[in-house]
Design a protein around this motif. Sequence first.
Motif, PDB file in Angstrom:
ATOM      1  N   TYR A  53       0.818  -1.213   0.000  1.00 56.54           N
ATOM      2  CA  TYR A  53       0.000   0.000   0.000  1.00 56.54           C
ATOM      3  C   TYR A  53       0.856   1.268   0.000  1.00 56.54           C
ATOM      4  O   TYR A  53       0.412   2.334  -0.418  1.00 56.54           O
ATOM      5  N   ASN A  54       2.077   1.209   0.499  1.00 54.66           N
ATOM      6  CA  ASN A  54       2.954   2.379   0.524  1.00 54.66           C
ATOM      7  C   ASN A  54       3.887   2.429  -0.683  1.00 54.66           C
ATOM      8  O   ASN A  54       4.909   3.101  -0.667  1.00 54.66           O
ATOM      9  N   MET A  55       3.551   1.662  -1.719  1.00 55.57           N
ATOM     10  CA  MET A  55       4.263   1.650  -2.994  1.00 55.57           C
ATOM     11  C   MET A  55       5.664   1.059  -2.895  1.00 55.57           C
ATOM     12  O   MET A  55       6.527   1.305  -3.742  1.00 55.57           O
ATOM     13  N   ALA A  56       5.930   0.289  -1.860  1.00 53.24           N
ATOM     14  CA  ALA A  56       7.219  -0.387  -1.727  1.00 53.24           C
ATOM     15  C   ALA A  56       7.088  -1.823  -2.215  1.00 53.24           C
ATOM     16  O   ALA A  56       6.064  -2.477  -2.000  1.00 53.24           O
ATOM     17  N   SER A  57       8.138  -2.338  -2.890  1.00 52.91           N
ATOM     18  CA  SER A  57       8.129  -3.728  -3.340  1.00 52.91           C
ATOM     19  C   SER A  57       8.229  -4.652  -2.135  1.00 52.91           C
ATOM     20  O   SER A  57       9.074  -4.447  -1.254  1.00 52.91           O
ATOM     21  N   ALA A  58       7.382  -5.658  -2.101  1.00 54.99           N
ATOM     22  CA  ALA A  58       7.372  -6.550  -0.935  1.00 54.99           C
ATOM     23  C   ALA A  58       6.741  -7.879  -1.314  1.00 54.99           C
ATOM     24  O   ALA A  58       5.971  -7.988  -2.274  1.00 54.99           O
ATOM     25  N   TYR A  59       7.099  -8.912  -0.544  1.00 54.72           N
ATOM     26  CA  TYR A  59       6.388 -10.187  -0.617  1.00 54.72           C
ATOM     27  C   TYR A  59       5.210 -10.099   0.354  1.00 54.72           C
ATOM     28  O   TYR A  59       5.391  -9.814   1.542  1.00 54.72           O
ATOM     29  N   MET A  60       4.022 -10.334  -0.177  1.00 56.71           N
ATOM     30  CA  MET A  60       2.809 -10.263   0.642  1.00 56.71           C
ATOM     31  C   MET A  60       2.238 -11.668   0.748  1.00 56.71           C
ATOM     32  O   MET A  60       1.822 -12.265  -0.250  1.00 56.71           O
TER      33      MET A  60
END
Length: 411
Positions: A102-109
Amino acid sequence: KDRALSRARVLANTFTVQCQMGLMDLNMLIAVMNRTNVEQYPAGFEAILVSNASGTPSPLTPLRYCMGPSPSPSCSSSMDDFRTAMAMSLTSSGGSFLGQSYNMASAYMASRILTACGGGGLGVLYILPFVSDQSTFQKYVITAANVVNTALFNDPSDDSSIALVQPASPGVLMTAPMPLCQGSLCTFDPAAEAAVSSGNGTSLNVVGSGGYGAVLAASWTMPFLNVSLVLEIPVAQLQEDILLQLGKQGSVINANLNGTTELLLGRATMVNGTKGFSFLSTPKHFNEVCKPKCPGSATPMVNAVVKCLTGAGYSLDYRNVSVLAAYVCLPRLGAGLVYKVDDAQILQNSLSSVAGYSDIQNSKESSSMELLVGLPYPSNSAATPTAVQYLTNLQDVPGGCTDVSQTPSPQ
């Protein structure tokens, strides 16, 4: 990805058990997850409680990097992946994927359903940042490349190396000096720079960053790191690998050739300023005649390797035996190839063919005429031949002559 999924599974199972045992209700669950996010998780990591009570998957816990439980306008521009992840948390199987949080950071969700708390319709979404910032991840990759280069430097049989280059300014190495740079930064020549700046590709015979002359360079761009990875292999090393492989194959072929036929591969050598050669494929008679040194001049191999000639003809081989040889110079490999057969075998094969033809013709003759083929006897001695050894069948002596010394002199 697996780590994120494993963490989501642990959280979901733990909270489910606590809810089933009456140790936690929905409000307590929200408070615990919020406190854990703030006090325990490092920057970028977050666990979010998701609900479907409104008919749309939405967060119940305050989002760590946006004010309030719902995404603020500054966080909503990249919500598609985040909404997908929240929806997955409410399914029985859950899942994990790489996307923008949601904060526009690349992440594994990673997500997992909660089956007991709050009457159902809840899920856990765990966010594991893929990269906290580009420069930090670049440092990780540079460190790894330097470790590889150190290992390559310590391997005397391998002069290849890895370089990380900034595409915006090709020629600037981000890795430590290459193994053969001798402590100074090295740069690529224009051909190598072009290969790097143009993206993925290969360049042959460009000047390497390691200071070891011509290399084969292959490059790959990594946009998410803003770097290009370049693998360099010295052409000399490639040539060495090719020669060794050809030598092994030549030895196998040699062992399976009939008679005195041989296929030999040799390479150029330099001893005390004198150019010579060494065999890369094992000669058939090496163990018999070449210990400690081959007695012959090996003229075909000298022509191919030392003189770099291509041709064919009769000459003496490494055994000092007369052979018919074809030889080819391989200048780019600093080697030569020889295919040879003993002169005596050629003569024997030819005479055997002629003798066979003679026997057929003799069998067709109705008169006393005969076509005879013979060799001087003895043929392998320095003494003067005293008789004839017949190669054709004698019509009037069906069993052949038992004592060739008694052969009639006219024959």
